[in-house]
Write a protein that holds these residues in place. Structure first.
Motif, PDB file in Angstrom:
ATOM      1  N   GLN A 111       0.810  -1.214   0.000  1.00  0.00           N
ATOM      2  CA  GLN A 111       0.000   0.000   0.000  1.00  0.00           C
ATOM      3  C   GLN A 111       0.845   1.266   0.000  1.00  0.00           C
ATOM      4  O   GLN A 111       0.506   2.242  -0.656  1.00  0.00           O
ATOM      5  N   ALA A 124       2.083   1.716  -3.499  1.00  0.00           N
ATOM      6  CA  ALA A 124       0.991   2.139  -4.372  1.00  0.00           C
ATOM      7  C   ALA A 124       0.671   3.609  -4.156  1.00  0.00           C
ATOM      8  O   ALA A 124       0.468   4.365  -5.105  1.00  0.00           O
ATOM      9  N   ASP A 153       0.865   6.337  -7.077  1.00  0.00           N
ATOM     10  CA  ASP A 153      -0.400   6.962  -7.471  1.00  0.00           C
ATOM     11  C   ASP A 153      -0.362   8.468  -7.241  1.00  0.00           C
ATOM     12  O   ASP A 153      -0.935   9.237  -8.010  1.00  0.00           O
ATOM     13  N   ARG A 169      -2.497 -13.565  -1.634  1.00  0.00           N
ATOM     14  CA  ARG A 169      -3.490 -12.722  -2.301  1.00  0.00           C
ATOM     15  C   ARG A 169      -3.355 -12.817  -3.826  1.00  0.00           C
ATOM     16  O   ARG A 169      -4.327 -13.001  -4.546  1.00  0.00           O
ATOM     17  N   LYS A 184      -4.732 -16.068  -5.178  1.00  0.00           N
ATOM     18  CA  LYS A 184      -6.196 -16.071  -5.227  1.00  0.00           C
ATOM     19  C   LYS A 184      -6.710 -15.245  -6.422  1.00  0.00           C
ATOM     20  O   LYS A 184      -7.571 -15.677  -7.183  1.00  0.00           O
ATOM     21  N   GLN A 185      -6.120 -14.055  -6.588  1.00  0.00           N
ATOM     22  CA  GLN A 185      -6.560 -13.175  -7.680  1.00  0.00           C
ATOM     23  C   GLN A 185      -6.210 -13.761  -9.042  1.00  0.00           C
ATOM     24  O   GLN A 185      -6.996 -13.673  -9.983  1.00  0.00           O
ATOM     25  N   ALA A 209      -8.560 -16.591  -9.950  1.00  0.00           N
ATOM     26  CA  ALA A 209      -9.870 -16.053 -10.335  1.00  0.00           C
ATOM     27  C   ALA A 209      -9.815 -15.465 -11.746  1.00  0.00           C
ATOM     28  O   ALA A 209     -10.719 -15.672 -12.563  1.00  0.00           O
ATOM     29  N   ARG A 220      -3.612   1.267  -7.321  1.00  0.00           N
ATOM     30  CA  ARG A 220      -3.782   0.269  -6.263  1.00  0.00           C
ATOM     31  C   ARG A 220      -4.100   0.895  -4.908  1.00  0.00           C
ATOM     32  O   ARG A 220      -4.557   0.213  -4.007  1.00  0.00           O
ATOM     33  N   ARG A 222      -8.097  -0.652  -2.691  1.00  0.00           N
ATOM     34  CA  ARG A 222      -7.565  -0.875  -1.353  1.00  0.00           C
ATOM     35  C   ARG A 222      -8.533  -1.717  -0.511  1.00  0.00           C
ATOM     36  O   ARG A 222      -8.134  -2.660   0.164  1.00  0.00           O
ATOM     37  N   MET A 249     -11.276  -3.689  -1.509  1.00  0.00           N
ATOM     38  CA  MET A 249     -11.848  -4.962  -1.962  1.00  0.00           C
ATOM     39  C   MET A 249     -10.870  -5.890  -2.684  1.00  0.00           C
ATOM     40  O   MET A 249     -11.012  -7.100  -2.624  1.00  0.00           O
ATOM     41  N   VAL A 250      -9.865  -5.315  -3.371  1.00  0.00           N
ATOM     42  CA  VAL A 250      -8.896  -6.170  -4.059  1.00  0.00           C
ATOM     43  C   VAL A 250      -7.762  -6.540  -3.100  1.00  0.00           C
ATOM     44  O   VAL A 250      -7.329  -7.678  -3.033  1.00  0.00           O
ATOM     45  N   TYR A 251      -7.303  -5.557  -2.322  1.00  0.00           N
ATOM     46  CA  TYR A 251      -6.181  -5.807  -1.408  1.00  0.00           C
ATOM     47  C   TYR A 251      -6.632  -6.059   0.026  1.00  0.00           C
ATOM     48  O   TYR A 251      -5.994  -6.792   0.749  1.00  0.00           O
ATOM     49  N   THR A 271     -10.247  -6.898   1.817  1.00  0.00           N
ATOM     50  CA  THR A 271     -11.036  -8.112   2.039  1.00  0.00           C
ATOM     51  C   THR A 271     -10.792  -9.166   0.963  1.00  0.00           C
ATOM     52  O   THR A 271     -11.106 -10.332   1.160  1.00  0.00           O
ATOM     53  N   GLN A 272     -10.272  -8.736  -0.192  1.00  0.00           N
ATOM     54  CA  GLN A 272     -10.007  -9.652  -1.313  1.00  0.00           C
ATOM     55  C   GLN A 272     -11.261 -10.371  -1.796  1.00  0.00           C
ATOM     56  O   GLN A 272     -11.204 -11.503  -2.267  1.00  0.00           O
ATOM     57  N   THR A 273     -12.381  -9.697  -1.675  1.00  0.00           N
ATOM     58  CA  THR A 273     -13.623 -10.278  -2.202  1.00  0.00           C
ATOM     59  C   THR A 273     -13.765 -10.015  -3.698  1.00  0.00           C
ATOM     60  O   THR A 273     -14.586 -10.637  -4.352  1.00  0.00           O
ATOM     61  N   ALA A 274     -12.976  -9.067  -4.232  1.00  0.00           N
ATOM     62  CA  ALA A 274     -13.098  -8.724  -5.650  1.00  0.00           C
ATOM     63  C   ALA A 274     -11.790  -8.983  -6.374  1.00  0.00           C
ATOM     64  O   ALA A 274     -10.713  -8.747  -5.841  1.00  0.00           O
ATOM     65  N   GLN A 275     -11.897  -9.519  -7.600  1.00  0.00           N
ATOM     66  CA  GLN A 275     -10.689  -9.632  -8.423  1.00  0.00           C
ATOM     67  C   GLN A 275     -10.480  -8.373  -9.240  1.00  0.00           C
ATOM     68  O   GLN A 275      -9.367  -8.043  -9.623  1.00  0.00           O
ATOM     69  N   ALA A 331     -16.346 -10.654  -8.539  1.00  0.00           N
ATOM     70  CA  ALA A 331     -15.988 -11.405  -7.333  1.00  0.00           C
ATOM     71  C   ALA A 331     -14.784 -12.324  -7.527  1.00  0.00           C
ATOM     72  O   ALA A 331     -14.469 -12.731  -8.638  1.00  0.00           O
ATOM     73  N   THR A 332     -14.142 -12.653  -6.421  1.00  0.00           N
ATOM     74  CA  THR A 332     -13.192 -13.765  -6.404  1.00  0.00           C
ATOM     75  C   THR A 332     -13.965 -15.026  -6.035  1.00  0.00           C
ATOM     76  O   THR A 332     -15.174 -14.980  -5.801  1.00  0.00           O
TER      77      THR A 332
END
Lengths: 470, 432
Positions: A98, A101, A105, A154, A157-158, A161, B291, B297, B299-301, B303-307, B328-329
């Motif tokens: 972070q 990033a 950014d 992480r 996982k990404q 997906a 990022r 920040r 949802m991707v990094y 909770t990681q619920t989203a790809q 979603a992931t």
């Protein structure tokens, strides 16, 4: 606020309209000669080559660090180069993901990393005024990545997906299976983004090892383009990268799989698909091969631009598709010549029949002088037009560096294209475009299309992971 | 050495961050708008024509016509054969394309400078004398059907945008997307296509932009030769797009062959020329640019619920929409995604954004603006865009100053004003 001369007026010149002959375009003026822009080649104090395309038209700099190792060095961990390079930005130097990033950014910059077949690239795009700060971040990312364990998880996982996501796209399914058919388990046989199975096996150790082996001074070069002054820029790079060391890894042997010379048809089953995505082709040649320029010439005529034979046939004559194209994927080692098209399910076999007859035609009859002139003008002219921005010039320079082409390659390119004759092209077509040696992969609804496709030969049906249906 | 270099970093580049695009604008007696911008960096010219017609000019029972027309424009005119436009331009090494949006259709080519006359001749010939035949119409109709299959029907999540348009703008001309309904195209008679050309492809509905290396007097003469004899068309009417913001949240589900759930939130925003447009664009960047942005920040990094996540403001001529989305992931659900998206949105509405986030967004705006000016196409398109849709091509030179005026308070205010949960369109795309 900057003032500018905005004038509004009305054109009132009167021309004798009737006298204008509109049946042909106005005669062109004196031909302008567009030569490939000059670039500088410098060296850092540790020997790293730096190619610089200096251009001050906008206050922007793009910089690529290219490591001469890509997915073809993945070994038993398919996807490793891409996976490890993605993680370069997930923690480096004293910063976590972070923090990195946020600094990038804040500058409005882009800093990213990705793998190709033969190379891995870390790319920076930044306003010239922020270049020094951005270079510090880039140096951390390239030289001091930490690959934190939670980020590895992480990323895994990404990435898995994203792979699943890709597999819902028929064009992706066709490409993956096409590559598998051509290269088997060889270095170019798997996807740059790996497989679910391989991604599950990659650990932090593999990433560290990939980085330590391939991100070394003896294995990299820089390409910069835009608002930089070479002397000053090299000083900046020396400050950040001048102490880097390490010798290039041993090159990996590249062998083509045997038994790839017979015609094959493979359907990747996608039940309910309203279109069929096709890839038809065979392994051709490497980028340095002397046949490369004649092959891209005949390819352009065949399927490389809008006015090509297959697009005119499949789109403009038959209305089977939104667009048909072919390409030559010339790499460090032999890449493929292939045709790519998506057609309506109902016309799948008809479209494939047209593709095969166009291939038969191109290997049996020499192209016309008119077609050849047209395509040569297009290739020479479009190469010149593609040097409009410094970034575009940089991508040509990158090819020179990556494939070890002579520095004056693109200066000489127009003459090399103009020298090609019709007979030479026929020889080239026979060598690389023979349909009897091609594999045709069709991702579509097998229950609808397989039967009709059998008129071209036996059809093998596989699922979306390439496993044969029983 | 470090300090010296640091100072070096504050050197101002020799090149200023500003558009500084010198241009001239003319209106021909027949209504054609002409914009010239000389730029002699390379011996090439870019010729672009914007027609002020898009899918919003269609009627609800005849959608897809504007886009089909874009295809028809390559099917030949009085002096140019079918697909010969490509032959002429590519035969001199040029590049060309065309696009259709909701408000406009544009056609463009880049050619070596000595072919400026040819490019103008090609554009004028199809403006003046397009051949709209049944054979060409049928052929391009089937090409467009394959385009729709490839890009929308057969593409994962391909229908989300047209669905949101319908949910937010249904009942108005923004309620459908340019690709249109294939049944409408099947039912369209040839004379509907011919009528479309007669009404919209006229000089008084077109803006011609020429950018690059040309001689001013010669260019003006060539333009007058090629376009001058064309008569003015009828005055072009614009449809009424009065959008009534729904008083309630609208929800919809699409079940399709997709691997993971995805959630889309759509909101009414503002037209291009409205004062809040820039703040909404900055808000979209704060939410999703890089990022470190809010959505990535969280949802991707986090909770990681989203790809993947995205946010953008689509500003059109007479309306606008703001979109927030996430895919979603593996172990996530649509409900979870929606809840987290609302969490991010509500946080901005309640607590605002930091100055540093706005500065980062503005640095991104500057960067992407200067990169868009690296190509003649980028300059020509921006000039035409501001001329046709905002009535002032000069906006290209004031745009960065306009953005510089956006503050954190503005961003917070537009989030509160437009990202209204009880009026949003909520779409769930579900694997089936």
């Amino acid at each position: 606020m900057r003032s500018h001369p905005l004038r509004t007026s009305t054109i009132n010149k009167s021309f004798p309209v009737q006298s204008i002959d509109r049946s042909t375009p106005p005669k062109p003026g004196k031909p302008s000669l567009i030569t490939f822009p000059a670039f500088a080649r410098e060296v850092l104090k540790n020997g790293i080559p730096v190619y610089i395309v200096e251009n001050h038209s906008q206050p922007y700099v793009s910089l690529q660090l290219v490591a001469r190792s890509g997915a073809s060095r993945d070994g038993e961990f398919a996807g490793l180069a891409e996976f490890a390079s993605n993680l370069l930005l997930s923690g480096a130097g004293g910063r976590n993901a972070q923090q990195l990033a946020e600094e990038i950014d804040y500058l409005g910059a882009t800093l990213d990393a990705s793998a190709g077949r033969d190379e891995t690239t870390v790319g920076l795009g930044v306003l010239a005024t922020f270049l020094p700060q951005a270079l510090e971040l880039m140096a951390d990312v390239v030289l001091r990545p930490t690959f934190p364990a939670d980020e590895v998880q992480r990323e895994r996982k990404q990435s898995i997906a994203a792979l699943k996501q890709n597999r819902s796209d028929p064009a992706y399914l066709a490409s993956v299976q096409f590559r598998r058919e051509l290269y088997g388990s060889g270095p170019y046989g798997t996807e740059v983004d790996g497989t679910e199975e391989s991604l599950r096996r990659i650990t932090r150790d593999e990433c560290l090892r990939f980085h330590a082996t391939h991100f070394v001074a003896g294995n990299v070069f820089f390409v910069a383009a835009g608002d930089v002054v070479p002397g000053e820029f090299v000083r900046l790079l020396n400050h950040s990268f001048g102490e880097w060391n390490g010798e290039a890894p041993q090159p990996r042997a590249f062998e083509l799989p045997a038994g790839r010379e017979s015609k094959r048809l493979v359907v990747v089953d996608r039940p309910g698909s309203v279109q069929s995505a096709m890839r038809v082709g065979s392994i051709a040649l490497e980028r340095r091969h002397p046949d490369y320029i004649p092959l891209i010439t005949i390819n352009t005529l065949f399927g490389g631009y809008f006015n090509s034979r297959i697009n005119n046939n499949l789109r403009e004559r038959n209305g089977y598709t939104y667009g048909a194209r072919s390409g030559v994927d010339a790499l460090k080692n032999p890449g493929a010549f292939s045709i790519a098209v998506s057609v309506g399910t109902a016309v799948t076999a008809a479209a494939l029949g047209e593709i095969f007859s166009e291939l038969e035609a191109i290997i049996h009859e020499a192209v016309t002088e008119e077609e050849l002139t047209m395509v040569k003008n297009f290739i020479v002219g479009s190469q010149a037009l593609q040097t409009e921005t410094p970034g575009q010039v940089a991508s040509f320079v990158r090819a020179i560096a990556l494939y070890d082409l002579p520095d004056d390659y693109y200066r000489r390119f127009p003459d090399m294209v103009r020298a090609i004759g019709r007979e030479e092209l026929l020889t080239i077509a026979r060598r690389y475009m023979n349909p009897d040696h091609m594999v045709a992969v069709i991702a579509g609804d097998a229950s609808v299309i397989s039967g009709e496709l059998e008129r071209f030969g036996p059809v093998r049906v596989v699922n979306d992971r390439g496993i044969a249906r029983t | 050495m470090f300090d010296e270099l640091r100072q070096g970093g504050e050197r101002s580049s020799s090149v200023p961050i500003t558009a500084g695009i010198d241009f001239e604008r003319f209106t021909h007696a027949n209504g054609l708008e002409i914009i010239l911008h000389r730029d002699c960096r390379a011996p090439i010219v870019h010729v672009m024509v914007w027609y002020h017609v898009g899918s919003k000019d269609e009627t609800p029972d005849r959608t897809g016509l504007a886009h089909l027309f874009e295809h028809m424009m390559f099917q030949g005119s009085q002096n140019v054969g079918k697909t010969q436009h490509f032959t002429y331009v590519q035969g001199v090494g040029g590049s060309l394309n065309a696009t259709t949006g909701q408000d406009r259709t544009n056609y463009f080519q880049t050619v070596p400078r000595e072919y400026l006359g040819m490019a103008l001749w090609l554009e004028a010939d199809r403006m003046r004398s397009l051949k709209v035949t049944m054979e060409n119409f049928e052929n391009q109709r089937s090409v467009v059907k394959e385009e729709r299959r490839q890009r929308y029907d057969n593409a994962p999540y391909g229908l989300w945008y047209m669905t949101l348009l319908e949910m937010l703008f249904g009942g108005t001309p923004y309620g459908w997307s340019p690709i249109g309904d294939m049944a409408h195209l099947d039912a369209a008679p040839l004379d509907a296509i011919q009528e479309f050309h007669r009404l919209y492809y006229v000089p008084n509905n077109a803006t011609l932009v020429v950018c690059g290396d040309f001689d001013r007097e010669e260019a003006l003469s060539l333009i007058d030769e090629q376009f001058g004899g064309m008569p003015k068309g009828l005055p072009v009417g614009r449809p009424s797009c009065a959008v009534e913001a729904p008083g309630v949240q609208r929800r919809r589900e699409i079940t399709a062959s997709v691997p993971f759930p995805a959630v889309y939130l759509g909101f009414h925003s503002v037209p291009i020329a409205a004062g809040d447009a820039h703040a909404l664009n900055v808000l979209a960047l704060v939410l999703n640019r890089g990022r470190s942005s809010r959505l990535q920040r969280a949802m991707v990094y986090g909770t990681q619920t989203a790809q993947s996540v995205a946010a953008f403001n689509v500003d059109m001529e007479s309306a606008g929409l703001f979109i927030v989305l996430a895919t979603a992931t593996e172990d996530s659900t649509a409900d979870r995604l929606e809840e987290e998206l609302w969490g991010v949105v509500e946080d901005v509405r309640a607590n605002g954004v930091r100055e540093r986030e706005v500065e980062a967004a503005l640095n991104h705006v500057r960067t992407s603006f200067v990169t868009s000016l690296c190509r003649l196409h980028g300059i020509a398109d921006a000039l035409a865009y501001y001329q046709v849709l905002c009535g002032d091509a000069g906006r290209i030179n004031t745009l960065l100053d306009e953005f510089n005026a956006v503050t954190a308070a503005d961003v917070e205010r537009v989030a509160r004003t437009y990202l209204l949960r009880d009026r949003a369109a909520v779409l769930h795309y579900l694997p089936g």
